[in-house]
Design a protein around this motif. Structure first.
Motif, PDB file in Angstrom:
ATOM      1  N   LEU A  51      54.982  28.979  28.260  1.00  0.00           N
ATOM      2  CA  LEU A  51      56.326  29.278  28.759  1.00  0.00           C
ATOM      3  C   LEU A  51      57.080  30.055  27.688  1.00  0.00           C
ATOM      4  O   LEU A  51      56.876  29.830  26.498  1.00  0.00           O
ATOM      5  N   PHE A  70      51.028  32.291  32.416  1.00  0.00           N
ATOM      6  CA  PHE A  70      52.247  32.526  31.624  1.00  0.00           C
ATOM      7  C   PHE A  70      53.454  32.488  32.558  1.00  0.00           C
ATOM      8  O   PHE A  70      53.463  33.123  33.613  1.00  0.00           O
ATOM      9  N   PHE A  71      54.480  31.749  32.168  1.00  0.00           N
ATOM     10  CA  PHE A  71      55.673  31.614  33.013  1.00  0.00           C
ATOM     11  C   PHE A  71      56.933  31.910  32.205  1.00  0.00           C
ATOM     12  O   PHE A  71      57.268  31.172  31.271  1.00  0.00           O
ATOM     13  N   ASP A  72      57.590  32.984  32.568  1.00  0.00           N
ATOM     14  CA  ASP A  72      58.840  33.306  31.884  1.00  0.00           C
ATOM     15  C   ASP A  72      59.958  32.505  32.530  1.00  0.00           C
ATOM     16  O   ASP A  72      60.111  32.504  33.753  1.00  0.00           O
ATOM     17  N   CYS A  73      60.713  31.818  31.727  1.00  0.00           N
ATOM     18  CA  CYS A  73      61.804  30.977  32.238  1.00  0.00           C
ATOM     19  C   CYS A  73      63.141  31.684  32.165  1.00  0.00           C
ATOM     20  O   CYS A  73      64.174  31.095  32.505  1.00  0.00           O
ATOM     21  N   GLU A 120      66.738  28.086  27.874  1.00  0.00           N
ATOM     22  CA  GLU A 120      65.842  27.264  27.046  1.00  0.00           C
ATOM     23  C   GLU A 120      65.864  25.794  27.429  1.00  0.00           C
ATOM     24  O   GLU A 120      64.859  25.096  27.288  1.00  0.00           O
ATOM     25  N   MET A 129      63.654  25.401  30.278  1.00  0.00           N
ATOM     26  CA  MET A 129      62.265  25.637  29.855  1.00  0.00           C
ATOM     27  C   MET A 129      61.657  24.362  29.255  1.00  0.00           C
ATOM     28  O   MET A 129      60.511  24.009  29.565  1.00  0.00           O
ATOM     29  N   VAL A 139      60.995  21.938  32.065  1.00  0.00           N
ATOM     30  CA  VAL A 139      59.831  22.378  32.857  1.00  0.00           C
ATOM     31  C   VAL A 139      58.545  22.038  32.097  1.00  0.00           C
ATOM     32  O   VAL A 139      57.578  21.538  32.682  1.00  0.00           O
ATOM     33  N   LEU A 195      55.503  19.785  33.456  1.00  0.00           N
ATOM     34  CA  LEU A 195      54.120  20.282  33.466  1.00  0.00           C
ATOM     35  C   LEU A 195      53.201  19.289  32.754  1.00  0.00           C
ATOM     36  O   LEU A 195      52.118  18.953  33.246  1.00  0.00           O
ATOM     37  N   MET A 247      49.280  19.139  32.653  1.00  0.00           N
ATOM     38  CA  MET A 247      49.044  20.439  32.036  1.00  0.00           C
ATOM     39  C   MET A 247      49.286  20.344  30.519  1.00  0.00           C
ATOM     40  O   MET A 247      49.813  19.355  30.015  1.00  0.00           O
TER      41      MET A 247
END
Lengths: 314, 280
Positions: free
Chosen positions: A30, A51-54, A58, A61, A64, A68, A73
């Motif tokens: 992230l 890949f995960f752009d938040c 922050e 993020m 999240v 996960l 994860m």
């Protein structure tokens, strides 16, 4: 003498994530709109589906990342140290630390060596903040070799890890053929009997250079590389306190709450000896080239030499 | 909704309310008001909706619930006890030293999917769980319950943006719109209204439930939610804080204070009477 190669540890971080992705299928990354700077962009290019752009958010993020991890994860959450440890502190504490979730925080652009961006972005407080969270492991790698080994160790460790990386290219001092990273174990870079210099991150190289200069002047300084601030290698530090009687700590971080404080906490309880802390004093930084700022704030071999001599009355 | 099922849910909700009072009475603290307003919602989710197994609280494909408004843990504990995740006796040691049931939800309690309680954080964790479900192509659904005061936290809207951006249609957020927060009416403290329009603007499908204590309306909302693909769903449920106990209803003072012995007895008598009526 061959010129020493240099690489920023943030670059090592991005490369390590990418190199380890195959081996760790649950690894996801992230970022908060800083992939180009934190170097998670390297991972993004290789593994876009992981890949995960938040966005510039922050706090979410970190939450999240917690979710996960709670669902099995292996998330790495990346942003600048200021936002990872500072802005998102309470989320890291309550959503990651308290449930002891398997989240790895890759914080880059730590310390005064952020340079020109100035005080708002120069995070000199992250080690202090992160080490107060129960169960949080705090790692500050000194060079490329150590940074990559630390990322692997963080992946193999079950629990939250805060990793501190720098913006500035750092000299590669470790030999990849012989280097071994053990979580929570410091490394004796140089033995010595007169005094011990305990360093972390970018300051490890400066400490080693200072010890060389001191040797030339007849002072036998021991140098410890403490890459894991928490859990601290208390055995190694107490041994140094017993055998050398004096300690100087060096870190690119506030003298309040960081490596120096951790060392003081340890020796004051187990082997009280005088400890002198070199770091950013109780003040904010300001804009300027990183190399000049490091000198100005006393984060140099030169100042370590001067401080050691003063401590020893020489 | 089938009348037999409805009656069964109503009875369980009544038991959950009694559990809320028992927990907060023995704790001499806690948050009964907002716990009572979500009693029916939790009963519906845990008894009629969610795929969970009290014998296997950690099974990987279970549906998950994050109580973002974590201070209403007494209601979550009461329904988990009703479902058999742990013994109902545990409710009597809520908030005591050495007890399993902490003041706010802790992930290590059987049936609790996430530690929560610092407002605004649960919804982000729920987003992470939903994202993991997408990454792993898992079948589970994630529910998160927010307070209407809670959504004043900026992090909620960071999460709302994220959930819509990643099309998390395996996520349903329920806003418990009881209209009251500690300092008074939400519209007078620092109004988060209009709540439905805000979620809609953030890219969510929005369903408004006008009576959060009517199981037909609750069921209709979740049935509609299930048909939505490509975006997360927000259910805004209009509820009554303190619902089910006459002297607690719509009283802001019951946000965070426990009943004394006399109040506890009166409240329990009211709920016992309601239960007896349902059983008649």
């Amino acid at each position: 003498m061959a010129e020493i190669k240099k690489k920023a540890t943030r670059e090592s971080y991005g490369e390590a994530l990418t190199e380890l992705a195959e081996q760790y299928p649950n690894l996801v990354v992230l970022d908060a709109d800083l992939a180009a700077a934190t170097k998670t962009g390297i991972f993004k290019k290789a593994y876009p589906e992981r890949f995960f752009d938040c966005g510039i958010a922050e706090e979410n993020m970190m939450g999240v990342a917690a979710g996960l991890a709670a669902a099995g994860m292996l998330p790495f959450a990346s942003t600048f140290a200021m936002f990872a440890a500072g802005r998102a502190y309470e989320i890291v504490r309550n959503s990651i630390g308290y449930p002891h979730l398997n989240v790895k925080i890759g914080a880059t652009h730590a310390g005064i060596s952020v340079g020109e961006d100035g005080a708002t972005h120069q995070c000199n407080e992250d080690i202090a903040l992160m080490r107060t969270i129960p169960g949080m492991t705090v790692i500050v790698p000194s060079d490329d070799i150590e940074a990559k080994a630390a990322v692997k160790a963080a992946l193999d460790h079950d629990g939250p890890v805060y990793m501190r990386f720098g913006r500035l290219a750092a000299p590669i001092l470790n030999d990849p053929a012989t280097y071994k990273f053990e979580l929570g174990k410091g490394i004796t870079l140089r033995d010595g009997k007169d005094i011990t210099i305990v360093a972390t991150g970018l300051m490890v190289g400066e400490a080693a250079a200072a010890a060389e200069q001191l040797a030339a002047e007849g002072i036998d300084a021991r140098v410890l590389n403490i890459h894991t601030i928490k859990p601290l290698d208390e055995e190694l530090i107490v041994k140094a306190a017993q055998e050398t009687g004096r300690i100087v700590t060096v870190e690119e971080h506030s003298i309040i709450g960081g490596l120096g404080s951790a060392v003081c906490d340890c020796v004051s309880a187990k082997c009280p000896v005088p400890v002198t802390k070199i770091g950013v004093n109780d003040e904010f930084g300001h804009s300027g080239p990183a190399v000049d700022l490091l000198k100005e704030f006393g984060l140099s071999a030169e100042n370590i030499v001067a401080t050691v001599k003063k401590v020893l009355g020489k | 909704m089938d009348e037999t099922i409805k009656k069964s849910l109503q009875k369980t909700a009544c038991q959950v309310r009694m559990g809320v009072l028992t927990g907060t009475f023995h704790a001499k603290s806690g948050h009964p008001g907002g716990s009572l307003s979500i009693a029916d919602l939790l009963t519906y989710l845990y008894c009629a909706k969610m795929h969970v197994d009290p014998k296997h609280p950690d099974m990987p494909d279970r549906d998950r619930l994050v109580l973002s408004k974590g201070h209403t843990a007494p209601a979550l504990y009461a329904i988990l006890a009703e479902r058999g995740f742990f013994d109902k006796k545990e409710l009597e040691s809520l908030r005591h030293i050495g007890a399993m049931l902490q003041g706010h939800p802790c992930i290590h309690t059987p049936g609790v999917d996430m530690s929560s309680g610092s407002l605004g954080q649960g919804i982000s964790a729920a987003c992470g769980m939903a994202l993991a479900g997408k990454v792993k192509s898992a079948s589970y659904h994630v529910y998160t319950i927010l307070g209407d005061g809670e959504i004043e936290e900026g992090q909620v809207w960071e999460a709302a943006m994220f959930a819509a951006h990643y099309g998390l249609d395996n996520l349903t957020a329920i806003v418990d719109n009881n209209g009251l927060q500690i300092d008074g009416k939400i519209t007078e403290v620092c109004s988060p209204e209009p709540i439905d329009e805000k979620f809609r603007a953030f890219g969510w499908h929005v369903i408004v439930v006008n009576d959060a204590h009517d199981f037909d309306q609750i069921e209709a909302a979740f049935n509609e939610a299930e048909t939505i693909t490509g975006k997360p769903v927000a259910i805004i449920q209009k509820s009554v804080k303190g619902k089910g106990v006459s002297f607690m209803e719509n009283q802001v003072g019951w946000h965070g204070s426990a009943p004394n012995a006399e109040q506890y007895e009166q409240a329990m008598n009211e709920l016992k009477a309601a239960l007896a009526e349902l059983e008649a």
